[in-house]
Write an enzyme that holds these catalytic residues in place. Structure first.
Site, PDB file in Angstrom:
ATOM      1  N   CYS A 198       0.836  -1.210   0.000  1.00  0.00           N
ATOM      2  CA  CYS A 198       0.000   0.000   0.000  1.00  0.00           C
ATOM      3  C   CYS A 198       0.870   1.259   0.000  1.00  0.00           C
ATOM      4  O   CYS A 198       1.547   1.548   0.982  1.00  0.00           O
ATOM      5  CB  CYS A 198      -0.909  -0.060   1.237  1.00  0.00           C
ATOM      6  SG  CYS A 198      -1.739   1.478   1.636  1.00  0.00           S
ATOM      7  N   CYS A 217       0.090   3.789   2.732  1.00  0.00           N
ATOM      8  CA  CYS A 217       0.556   3.253   4.025  1.00  0.00           C
ATOM      9  C   CYS A 217       2.042   3.552   4.214  1.00  0.00           C
ATOM     10  O   CYS A 217       2.484   3.926   5.302  1.00  0.00           O
ATOM     11  CB  CYS A 217       0.332   1.742   4.093  1.00  0.00           C
ATOM     12  SG  CYS A 217      -1.398   1.239   3.974  1.00  0.00           S
TER      13      CYS A 217
END
Length: 103
Positions: free
Chosen positions: A31, A34
Protein backbone atom coordinates in the site's frame (compact mmCIF):
# COMPACT_ATOMS: atom_id res chain seq x y z
CA UNK A 1 8.65 5.15 22.17
CA UNK A 2 8.53 2.17 19.88
CA UNK A 3 5.68 0.96 17.71
CA UNK A 4 4.14 -2.38 18.70
CA UNK A 5 3.18 -4.93 16.05
CA UNK A 6 -0.18 -6.48 16.86
CA UNK A 7 -1.62 -9.91 16.15
CA UNK A 8 -4.56 -11.90 17.46
CA UNK A 9 -2.45 -13.35 20.26
CA UNK A 10 -1.30 -10.04 21.79
CA UNK A 11 -4.24 -7.80 20.82
CA UNK A 12 -6.23 -8.10 24.03
CA UNK A 13 -3.20 -7.54 26.26
CA UNK A 14 -1.69 -4.69 24.22
CA UNK A 15 -4.89 -2.84 23.26
CA UNK A 16 -8.01 -3.80 25.20
CA UNK A 17 -6.24 -3.99 28.58
CA UNK A 18 -4.16 -0.84 27.99
CA UNK A 19 -4.81 2.08 30.36
CA UNK A 20 -3.70 4.77 27.90
CA UNK A 21 -5.05 5.69 24.43
CA UNK A 22 -3.96 3.27 21.70
CA UNK A 23 -3.44 4.33 18.08
CA UNK A 24 -3.69 1.41 15.64
CA UNK A 25 -2.42 1.77 12.08
CA UNK A 26 -3.97 -0.87 9.78
CA UNK A 27 -1.58 -1.19 6.83
CA UNK A 28 -0.12 -3.50 4.16
CA UNK A 29 3.33 -3.72 2.57
CA UNK A 30 1.94 -3.17 -0.96
CA UNK A 31 0.00 0.00 0.00
CA UNK A 32 1.63 3.24 -1.22
CA UNK A 33 -0.30 5.59 1.11
CA UNK A 34 0.56 3.25 4.03
CA UNK A 35 4.25 3.66 3.20
CA UNK A 36 3.79 7.44 3.13
CA UNK A 37 2.15 7.40 6.57
CA UNK A 38 4.59 5.01 8.25
CA UNK A 39 7.18 7.70 9.16
CA UNK A 40 4.33 9.92 10.43
CA UNK A 41 3.12 7.12 12.71
CA UNK A 42 6.70 6.66 13.97
CA UNK A 43 6.94 10.42 14.66
CA UNK A 44 3.70 10.34 16.65
CA UNK A 45 5.04 7.45 18.74
CA UNK A 46 8.26 9.41 19.36
CA UNK A 47 6.59 12.76 20.13
CA UNK A 48 3.80 11.48 22.37
CA UNK A 49 6.07 9.10 24.26
CA UNK A 50 4.59 7.27 27.22
CA UNK A 51 1.25 9.10 26.97
CA UNK A 52 -0.03 6.79 24.25
CA UNK A 53 0.63 3.39 22.76
CA UNK A 54 1.16 3.24 19.00
CA UNK A 55 0.55 -0.06 17.21
CA UNK A 56 0.45 -1.42 13.68
CA UNK A 57 -1.54 -4.28 12.19
CA UNK A 58 -0.52 -5.78 8.85
CA UNK A 59 -3.92 -6.62 7.36
CA UNK A 60 -2.47 -9.34 5.12
CA UNK A 61 -1.18 -11.21 8.17
CA UNK A 62 -4.05 -10.39 10.53
CA UNK A 63 -7.17 -10.50 8.38
CA UNK A 64 -9.44 -11.43 11.30
CA UNK A 65 -8.56 -8.22 13.17
CA UNK A 66 -9.15 -6.15 10.01
CA UNK A 67 -12.58 -7.78 9.62
CA UNK A 68 -13.40 -7.37 13.32
CA UNK A 69 -12.71 -3.61 13.09
CA UNK A 70 -14.45 -3.21 9.71
CA UNK A 71 -11.34 -2.00 7.91
CA UNK A 72 -12.35 -1.53 4.27
CA UNK A 73 -9.55 0.76 3.05
CA UNK A 74 -6.00 1.32 4.19
CA UNK A 75 -4.37 3.01 5.84
CA UNK A 76 -7.02 3.10 8.55
CA UNK A 77 -6.18 4.69 11.89
CA UNK A 78 -8.28 3.76 14.91
CA UNK A 79 -7.95 5.14 18.44
CA UNK A 80 -9.06 2.87 21.28
CA UNK A 81 -9.46 4.08 24.87
CA UNK A 82 -10.53 1.79 27.69
CA UNK A 83 -11.20 -1.01 25.19
CA UNK A 84 -13.59 1.08 23.05
CA UNK A 85 -13.11 2.73 19.68
CA UNK A 86 -13.21 6.52 20.12
CA UNK A 87 -11.83 7.73 16.79
CA UNK A 88 -11.22 6.59 13.23
CA UNK A 89 -9.83 8.11 10.06
CA UNK A 90 -8.99 6.58 6.70
CA UNK A 91 -6.33 7.49 4.17
CA UNK A 92 -3.38 9.87 4.24
CA UNK A 93 -3.89 12.35 7.09
CA UNK A 94 -1.93 15.26 8.50
CA UNK A 95 -0.06 14.26 11.65
CA UNK A 96 -2.04 16.85 13.67
CA UNK A 97 -5.32 15.17 12.69
CA UNK A 98 -4.20 11.85 14.10
CA UNK A 99 -2.74 13.45 17.24
CA UNK A 100 -6.01 15.30 17.89
CA UNK A 101 -7.87 11.96 17.94
CA UNK A 102 -5.54 10.79 20.72
CA UNK A 103 -6.31 13.75 23.01
Amino acid sequence: MSVTSLNEKNFEEEVLNCTKPVLIDFWASWCGPCKMMSPVVDEIAEEMGDGVKVCKINIDEEQNLAVKYDVMSIPTFIVIKDGKEVGRTVGVQPKEEIISMLK
